[in-house]
Design a protein around this motif. Sequence first.
Motif, PDB file in Angstrom:
ATOM      1  N   LEU A   4       1.058  -1.264  -0.215  1.00 42.26           N
ATOM      2  CA  LEU A   4      -0.077   0.089  -0.067  1.00 42.26           C
ATOM      3  C   LEU A   4       0.953   1.405  -0.125  1.00 42.26           C
ATOM      4  CD1 LEU A   4      -2.808   1.517   0.112  1.00 42.26           C
ATOM      5  CD2 LEU A   4      -2.609   1.154   2.766  1.00 42.26           C
ATOM      6  N   GLN A   5       1.963   1.065   0.835  1.00 42.91           N
ATOM      7  CA  GLN A   5       2.689   2.535   0.871  1.00 42.91           C
ATOM      8  C   GLN A   5       3.510   2.642  -0.612  1.00 42.91           C
ATOM      9  OE1 GLN A   5       6.114   1.923   3.496  1.00 42.91           O
ATOM     10  NE2 GLN A   5       7.000   3.938   3.002  1.00 42.91           N
ATOM     11  N   SER A   6       3.883   1.450  -1.089  1.00 38.76           N
ATOM     12  CA  SER A   6       4.487   1.652  -2.474  1.00 38.76           C
ATOM     13  C   SER A   6       3.366   2.435  -3.371  1.00 38.76           C
ATOM     14  CB  SER A   6       5.076   0.312  -2.931  1.00 38.76           C
ATOM     15  OG  SER A   6       5.521   0.321  -4.253  1.00 38.76           O
ATOM     16  N   VAL A   7       2.245   1.881  -3.450  1.00 34.80           N
ATOM     17  CA  VAL A   7       1.154   2.446  -4.378  1.00 34.80           C
ATOM     18  C   VAL A   7       0.887   3.845  -4.167  1.00 34.80           C
ATOM     19  CG1 VAL A   7      -1.036   2.029  -5.044  1.00 34.80           C
ATOM     20  CG2 VAL A   7       0.276   0.017  -4.770  1.00 34.80           C
ATOM     21  N   VAL A   8       0.671   3.984  -2.786  1.00 35.46           N
ATOM     22  CA  VAL A   8       0.206   5.648  -2.331  1.00 35.46           C
ATOM     23  C   VAL A   8       1.294   6.505  -2.876  1.00 35.46           C
ATOM     24  CG1 VAL A   8      -0.397   7.046  -0.584  1.00 35.46           C
ATOM     25  CG2 VAL A   8      -1.354   4.711  -0.747  1.00 35.46           C
ATOM     26  N   HIS A   9       2.688   6.050  -2.308  1.00 36.56           N
ATOM     27  CA  HIS A   9       3.896   6.897  -2.733  1.00 36.56           C
ATOM     28  C   HIS A   9       3.992   7.079  -4.097  1.00 36.56           C
ATOM     29  CE1 HIS A   9       8.149   7.680  -3.236  1.00 36.56           C
ATOM     30  NE2 HIS A   9       8.254   8.123  -2.229  1.00 36.56           N
ATOM     31  N   SER A  10       3.877   6.131  -5.024  1.00 34.26           N
ATOM     32  CA  SER A  10       4.063   6.399  -6.516  1.00 34.26           C
ATOM     33  C   SER A  10       2.754   7.339  -6.751  1.00 34.26           C
ATOM     34  CB  SER A  10       3.763   5.292  -6.829  1.00 34.26           C
ATOM     35  OG  SER A  10       3.794   5.096  -8.584  1.00 34.26           O
ATOM     36  N   GLU A  11       1.528   7.162  -6.360  1.00 32.91           N
ATOM     37  CA  GLU A  11       0.440   7.935  -6.773  1.00 32.91           C
ATOM     38  C   GLU A  11       0.703   9.605  -6.307  1.00 32.91           C
ATOM     39  OE1 GLU A  11      -2.235   7.655  -8.832  1.00 32.91           O
ATOM     40  OE2 GLU A  11      -1.672   5.541  -9.076  1.00 32.91           O
ATOM     41  N   VAL A  12       1.085   9.928  -5.051  1.00 30.27           N
ATOM     42  CA  VAL A  12       1.352  11.109  -4.517  1.00 30.27           C
ATOM     43  C   VAL A  12       2.535  11.616  -5.304  1.00 30.27           C
ATOM     44  CG1 VAL A  12       2.031  12.337  -2.511  1.00 30.27           C
ATOM     45  CG2 VAL A  12       0.312  10.271  -2.186  1.00 30.27           C
ATOM     46  N   GLU A  13       3.635  10.846  -5.497  1.00 28.73           N
ATOM     47  CA  GLU A  13       4.759  11.626  -6.034  1.00 28.73           C
ATOM     48  C   GLU A  13       4.399  11.934  -7.712  1.00 28.73           C
ATOM     49  OE1 GLU A  13       9.327  10.372  -7.137  1.00 28.73           O
ATOM     50  OE2 GLU A  13       7.904   8.705  -6.749  1.00 28.73           O
ATOM     51  N   SER A  14       3.682  11.007  -8.277  1.00 30.85           N
ATOM     52  CA  SER A  14       3.087  11.607  -9.587  1.00 30.85           C
ATOM     53  C   SER A  14       2.341  12.642  -9.453  1.00 30.85           C
ATOM     54  CB  SER A  14       2.517  10.244 -10.238  1.00 30.85           C
ATOM     55  OG  SER A  14       1.782  10.546 -11.675  1.00 30.85           O
ATOM     56  N   GLU A  15       1.656  12.881  -8.709  1.00 27.87           N
ATOM     57  CA  GLU A  15       0.802  14.113  -8.685  1.00 27.87           C
ATOM     58  C   GLU A  15       1.434  15.312  -8.370  1.00 27.87           C
ATOM     59  OE1 GLU A  15      -2.784  16.036  -9.265  1.00 27.87           O
ATOM     60  OE2 GLU A  15      -2.534  13.984  -9.564  1.00 27.87           O
ATOM     61  N   LEU A  16       2.348  15.197  -7.311  1.00 24.76           N
ATOM     62  CA  LEU A  16       3.201  16.322  -6.943  1.00 24.76           C
ATOM     63  C   LEU A  16       3.879  16.536  -8.100  1.00 24.76           C
ATOM     64  CD1 LEU A  16       4.255  15.079  -3.196  1.00 24.76           C
ATOM     65  CD2 LEU A  16       2.790  17.113  -4.160  1.00 24.76           C
ATOM     66  N   ILE A  17       4.664  15.752  -8.778  1.00 22.46           N
ATOM     67  CA  ILE A  17       5.301  16.048 -10.055  1.00 22.46           C
ATOM     68  C   ILE A  17       4.484  16.885 -11.133  1.00 22.46           C
ATOM     69  CG2 ILE A  17       6.550  15.200 -11.974  1.00 22.46           C
ATOM     70  CD1 ILE A  17       7.756  12.994 -10.060  1.00 22.46           C
ATOM     71  N   ASN A  18       3.435  16.140 -11.292  1.00 22.51           N
ATOM     72  CA  ASN A  18       2.423  16.724 -12.244  1.00 22.51           C
ATOM     73  C   ASN A  18       2.105  18.211 -11.861  1.00 22.51           C
ATOM     74  OD1 ASN A  18       0.631  16.399 -14.587  1.00 22.51           O
ATOM     75  ND2 ASN A  18      -0.989  16.840 -12.985  1.00 22.51           N
TER      76      ASN A  18
END
Length: 292
Positions: free
Chosen positions: A61-75
């Motif tokens: 779950l941490q990996s998925v949320v981290h990836s989603e949040v990072e992608s959104e922050l980058i975007n």
Amino acid sequence: QAELGVNEHHQNEVVSYMRFARFKRGMCLKTVDSCFQDLKDSRLVEDTFTVDEVIDMLDGLQSVVHSEVESELINTTYTNVLLLRQLFSQAEKWYLKLQTDVSDLENRELLDQVAEFEKSEYTSSNKKSTADPIKPKLTPLHEGGSELLNKTVAHLQEENEKLKTRLRTIETQATAALDEKSKLEKSLRDLQMIQGDQKNNANQDITELENKVAALKSQFEKTLNDSTANQKFLEEDLMTTKHDLLKVQDQLSTAEKELEKKFQQTAAYRNMKEILTKKNEQIKDLRRRLSK
């Protein structure tokens, strides 16, 4: 409604961006929620789990949320860069150089002010109809500032006409000044020629005057020399004349004495003397009588 210290147009643009950011934030939160929901639906199907299983689920779950949040922050970062690019591009069309203060991005007071503005804007938006009103969009780059450009062009044309009028006036004044300069230069040349002639005439007159003075000086010296010689001659002649005069006076005195002596020796003199003696005696006698 909270104010951000900008004009109405820019404030409307800020509202549009905040709505866009709110929408993206909502999408990101929905994605995070879906990650947890997927975990519940896919993994939490048993009543008990071991520690390793729980750790494995949380790591996933941490990996998925981290990836989603990072992608959104980058975007979000890239989206902000595109927004700044639009603003800077429009500013560069007008030769403006915008500046940003990154330290203000962490100013808690300003952040609270933006949060209050978003809250008040969101509250007022909820009170309106569900259909969002049409908001003014960011002006396209190829049509940006047409009204301002027209005003600027009109102002520049007006300034250009004023400059042309001023240039014509300056050209007229310059032409008049050049004519006046030519006249003054001609007058100066004439004056210099007259002064040159007068200088030549003055030099000639001075030469003639010097010659006359030299001649008069020579004549004066000659006359002075002649006068000195004549004076010396006259002095000598005067001394001779004085001697002759004394001599003549002495001779005259001697002659008078001799003449008187000879006259006294004549009979007429003796008779006249006797007559005068008698007359004197008679006068004395008359005086005595008159006294008595």
